[in-house]
Design a protein around this motif. Structure first.
Motif, PDB file in Angstrom:
ATOM      1  N   ARG A 238      31.926  50.047 121.958  1.00 51.17           N
ATOM      2  CA  ARG A 238      30.700  51.243 121.919  1.00 51.17           C
ATOM      3  C   ARG A 238      29.647  50.240 120.801  1.00 51.17           C
ATOM      4  O   ARG A 238      29.988  49.515 119.854  1.00 51.17           O
ATOM      5  CB  ARG A 238      31.195  52.347 121.062  1.00 51.17           C
ATOM      6  CG  ARG A 238      30.008  53.552 120.725  1.00 51.17           C
ATOM      7  CD  ARG A 238      29.624  54.079 119.507  1.00 51.17           C
ATOM      8  NE  ARG A 238      30.040  53.305 118.386  1.00 51.17           N
ATOM      9  CZ  ARG A 238      28.947  53.265 117.476  1.00 51.17           C
ATOM     10  NH1 ARG A 238      27.427  54.030 117.961  1.00 51.17           N
ATOM     11  NH2 ARG A 238      28.831  52.450 116.262  1.00 51.17           N
TER      12      ARG A 238
ATOM     13  N   SER B  41      25.442  50.460 119.218  1.00 45.17           N
ATOM     14  CA  SER B  41      23.834  51.851 118.652  1.00 45.17           C
ATOM     15  C   SER B  41      22.036  50.796 119.749  1.00 45.17           C
ATOM     16  O   SER B  41      22.864  49.493 119.581  1.00 45.17           O
ATOM     17  CB  SER B  41      23.313  52.154 117.553  1.00 45.17           C
ATOM     18  OG  SER B  41      24.429  52.736 117.026  1.00 45.17           O
TER      19      SER B  41
ATOM     20  N   SER C 286      28.484  60.821 121.998  1.00 48.13           N
ATOM     21  CA  SER C 286      27.444  59.254 122.232  1.00 48.13           C
ATOM     22  C   SER C 286      27.964  58.640 122.791  1.00 48.13           C
ATOM     23  O   SER C 286      27.923  57.844 123.700  1.00 48.13           O
ATOM     24  CB  SER C 286      27.332  58.884 120.316  1.00 48.13           C
ATOM     25  OG  SER C 286      28.757  59.060 120.113  1.00 48.13           O
TER      26      SER C 286
ATOM     27  N   LEU D 284      28.021  59.573 126.385  1.00 50.96           N
ATOM     28  CA  LEU D 284      26.739  58.973 126.561  1.00 50.96           C
ATOM     29  C   LEU D 284      26.714  56.861 127.019  1.00 50.96           C
ATOM     30  O   LEU D 284      26.475  56.559 128.236  1.00 50.96           O
ATOM     31  CB  LEU D 284      25.804  59.444 125.759  1.00 50.96           C
ATOM     32  CG  LEU D 284      25.077  60.490 126.151  1.00 50.96           C
ATOM     33  CD1 LEU D 284      24.180  61.299 124.789  1.00 50.96           C
ATOM     34  CD2 LEU D 284      23.953  61.354 127.328  1.00 50.96           C
ATOM     35  N   ASP D 285      27.397  57.195 126.707  1.00 46.89           N
ATOM     36  CA  ASP D 285      27.688  54.956 126.368  1.00 46.89           C
ATOM     37  C   ASP D 285      28.638  54.476 127.247  1.00 46.89           C
ATOM     38  O   ASP D 285      28.343  53.776 128.290  1.00 46.89           O
ATOM     39  CB  ASP D 285      28.262  54.028 125.421  1.00 46.89           C
ATOM     40  CG  ASP D 285      28.454  53.274 124.908  1.00 46.89           C
ATOM     41  OD1 ASP D 285      27.340  52.385 124.788  1.00 46.89           O
ATOM     42  OD2 ASP D 285      29.502  52.434 125.240  1.00 46.89           O
TER      43      ASP D 285
ATOM     44  N   TRP E  74      24.502  54.798 128.956  1.00 45.30           N
ATOM     45  CA  TRP E  74      23.060  55.271 128.537  1.00 45.30           C
ATOM     46  C   TRP E  74      23.136  54.544 126.702  1.00 45.30           C
ATOM     47  O   TRP E  74      24.045  54.291 126.889  1.00 45.30           O
ATOM     48  CB  TRP E  74      22.767  57.086 128.218  1.00 45.30           C
ATOM     49  CG  TRP E  74      22.333  57.694 130.098  1.00 45.30           C
ATOM     50  CD1 TRP E  74      23.495  58.210 130.335  1.00 45.30           C
ATOM     51  CD2 TRP E  74      22.110  57.404 130.234  1.00 45.30           C
ATOM     52  NE1 TRP E  74      23.482  58.514 131.282  1.00 45.30           N
ATOM     53  CE2 TRP E  74      22.013  58.230 131.519  1.00 45.30           C
ATOM     54  CE3 TRP E  74      20.547  56.885 130.758  1.00 45.30           C
ATOM     55  CZ2 TRP E  74      21.001  58.355 132.668  1.00 45.30           C
ATOM     56  CZ3 TRP E  74      19.895  56.729 131.259  1.00 45.30           C
ATOM     57  CH2 TRP E  74      20.167  57.695 132.496  1.00 45.30           C
TER      58      TRP E  74
ATOM     59  N   VAL F 277      22.425  54.641 122.923  1.00 49.36           N
ATOM     60  CA  VAL F 277      22.426  56.117 122.406  1.00 49.36           C
ATOM     61  C   VAL F 277      21.958  55.579 121.028  1.00 49.36           C
ATOM     62  O   VAL F 277      23.581  54.590 120.720  1.00 49.36           O
ATOM     63  CB  VAL F 277      23.783  56.705 122.801  1.00 49.36           C
ATOM     64  CG1 VAL F 277      23.596  57.368 121.034  1.00 49.36           C
ATOM     65  CG2 VAL F 277      23.669  57.843 124.007  1.00 49.36           C
TER      66      VAL F 277
ATOM     67  N   TRP G 120      22.163  57.044 116.623  1.00 50.22           N
ATOM     68  CA  TRP G 120      22.392  58.802 116.076  1.00 50.22           C
ATOM     69  C   TRP G 120      21.175  58.082 115.101  1.00 50.22           C
ATOM     70  O   TRP G 120      22.050  57.253 114.632  1.00 50.22           O
ATOM     71  CB  TRP G 120      23.343  58.601 115.530  1.00 50.22           C
ATOM     72  CG  TRP G 120      23.750  60.033 115.336  1.00 50.22           C
ATOM     73  CD1 TRP G 120      23.399  60.847 114.505  1.00 50.22           C
ATOM     74  CD2 TRP G 120      25.346  60.139 114.573  1.00 50.22           C
ATOM     75  NE1 TRP G 120      22.979  62.243 114.394  1.00 50.22           N
ATOM     76  CE2 TRP G 120      24.900  62.502 113.748  1.00 50.22           C
ATOM     77  CE3 TRP G 120      26.896  60.754 114.871  1.00 50.22           C
ATOM     78  CZ2 TRP G 120      26.041  63.559 113.325  1.00 50.22           C
ATOM     79  CZ3 TRP G 120      27.347  61.436 114.620  1.00 50.22           C
ATOM     80  CH2 TRP G 120      27.439  62.766 113.705  1.00 50.22           C
TER      81      TRP G 120
ATOM     82  N   LEU H  94      20.967  62.486 118.015  1.00 51.74           N
ATOM     83  CA  LEU H  94      21.128  60.937 119.328  1.00 51.74           C
ATOM     84  C   LEU H  94      19.738  60.971 120.416  1.00 51.74           C
ATOM     85  O   LEU H  94      19.427  61.725 121.018  1.00 51.74           O
ATOM     86  CB  LEU H  94      22.549  61.620 120.609  1.00 51.74           C
ATOM     87  CG  LEU H  94      23.790  61.923 119.753  1.00 51.74           C
ATOM     88  CD1 LEU H  94      24.524  62.558 120.790  1.00 51.74           C
ATOM     89  CD2 LEU H  94      24.709  61.709 118.844  1.00 51.74           C
ATOM     90  N   TYR H  95      19.881  59.637 120.091  1.00 52.95           N
ATOM     91  CA  TYR H  95      18.195  58.941 121.002  1.00 52.95           C
ATOM     92  C   TYR H  95      19.118  58.420 121.777  1.00 52.95           C
ATOM     93  O   TYR H  95      19.360  57.948 121.923  1.00 52.95           O
ATOM     94  CB  TYR H  95      18.220  57.969 120.206  1.00 52.95           C
ATOM     95  CG  TYR H  95      16.402  58.673 118.825  1.00 52.95           C
ATOM     96  CD1 TYR H  95      17.106  59.533 117.614  1.00 52.95           C
ATOM     97  CD2 TYR H  95      15.370  58.159 118.976  1.00 52.95           C
ATOM     98  CE1 TYR H  95      16.470  60.214 117.593  1.00 52.95           C
ATOM     99  CE2 TYR H  95      13.914  58.625 118.222  1.00 52.95           C
ATOM    100  CZ  TYR H  95      14.880  59.918 116.931  1.00 52.95           C
ATOM    101  OH  TYR H  95      13.818  59.466 115.899  1.00 52.95           O
ATOM    102  N   VAL H  96      18.811  58.865 123.210  1.00 58.39           N
ATOM    103  CA  VAL H  96      18.908  58.403 124.772  1.00 58.39           C
ATOM    104  C   VAL H  96      18.472  58.140 125.470  1.00 58.39           C
ATOM    105  O   VAL H  96      17.171  58.475 125.540  1.00 58.39           O
ATOM    106  CB  VAL H  96      19.784  60.193 124.966  1.00 58.39           C
ATOM    107  CG1 VAL H  96      20.704  59.124 126.286  1.00 58.39           C
ATOM    108  CG2 VAL H  96      20.926  60.599 124.424  1.00 58.39           C
TER     109      VAL H  96
ATOM    110  N   LYS I  96      19.819  51.898 129.031  1.00 59.72           N
ATOM    111  CA  LYS I  96      19.952  50.057 128.591  1.00 59.72           C
ATOM    112  C   LYS I  96      19.622  49.055 128.674  1.00 59.72           C
ATOM    113  O   LYS I  96      19.486  49.092 129.587  1.00 59.72           O
ATOM    114  CB  LYS I  96      21.723  50.298 128.308  1.00 59.72           C
ATOM    115  CG  LYS I  96      22.297  51.037 128.014  1.00 59.72           C
ATOM    116  CD  LYS I  96      24.387  50.543 127.977  1.00 59.72           C
ATOM    117  CE  LYS I  96      25.056  51.979 127.515  1.00 59.72           C
ATOM    118  NZ  LYS I  96      26.474  51.118 127.821  1.00 59.72           N
TER     119      LYS I  96
END
Length: 191
Positions: free
Chosen positions: A11, A13, A112, A115-116, A120, A122, A124, A151-153, A156
């Motif tokens: 994971r 950010s 998060s 989603l990852d 996606w 992500v 925070w 969470l900004y999504v 990638k």
């Protein structure tokens, strides 16, 4: 290695994402799974709010108002989907407030990761305006609720280099219980 260990270890950010985002229906099974975090008395002291399209501009205006800026903040426009994480405290219950906030934070972190793992990007985000009145009003928060961040999504972007983040030194953060607790010496009062 387990798939869960790999997902957590890999994971990262994503501060920059593409304009793609999961749909509301894409989010539902992920939110259902994230809601399985440890939750004393199964209070579910959290809720999530989706912000898309013009919602992000409205958030930018609320952030500007909270920070005393004339122009709306453009930060909410950095991702096509923002998911507001709200701690929704259950009052008059034996579970303390801090523990309820920990549950809400756990849901955000689990979401998060999910989603990852689903592909996606992500991030925070928090900030000084997170707990401001204009931002709380925009989100329709009750008096027993606090915004923990968003969470900004998004999609990638293609990466040409691996993440720079290293695993923590586990030996530094994991220790046994001390054999004996040292007592502090009482200081003598000066007269």
């Amino acid at each position: 290695m387990s798939a869960v260990l790999d997902a957590v270890r890999d994971r990262r950010s994503w501060s920059k994402v593409t304009d793609e985002a999961p749909t509301h229906d894409d989010l539902l099974p992920l939110v259902a799974a994230a809601g399985r975090v440890a939750d004393h008395s199964s209070l579910r002291p959290w809720r999530l709010i989706e912000l898309r399209g013009d919602d992000r501009e409205r958030l930018g205006a609320a952030i500007a108002k909270a920070e005393g800026d004339a122009k709306p903040s453009t930060k909410p426009l950095r991702a096509p989907l923002l998911i507001a994480v709200v701690a929704s405290y259950r009052t008059g219950h034996k579970v303390p407030r801090w523990e309820q906030e920990a549950v809400a934070s756990g849901v955000a972190h689990a979401l998060s990761l999910l989603l990852d793992d689903a592909g996606w990007g992500v991030l925070w985000r928090t900030g000084s305006a997170t707990r401001s009145n204009p931002v709380a009003k925009l989100h329709g928060l009750d008096e027993n609720e606090e915004l923990l961040g968003w969470l900004y999504v998004g999609g990638k972007p293609a990466r040409s280099r691996p993440s720079r983040r290293r695993l923590v030194d586990a030996e530094r953060f994991l220790s046994p219980l001390p054999a004996k607790v040292k007592k502090k010496k009482k200081k003598k009062k000066k007269r």
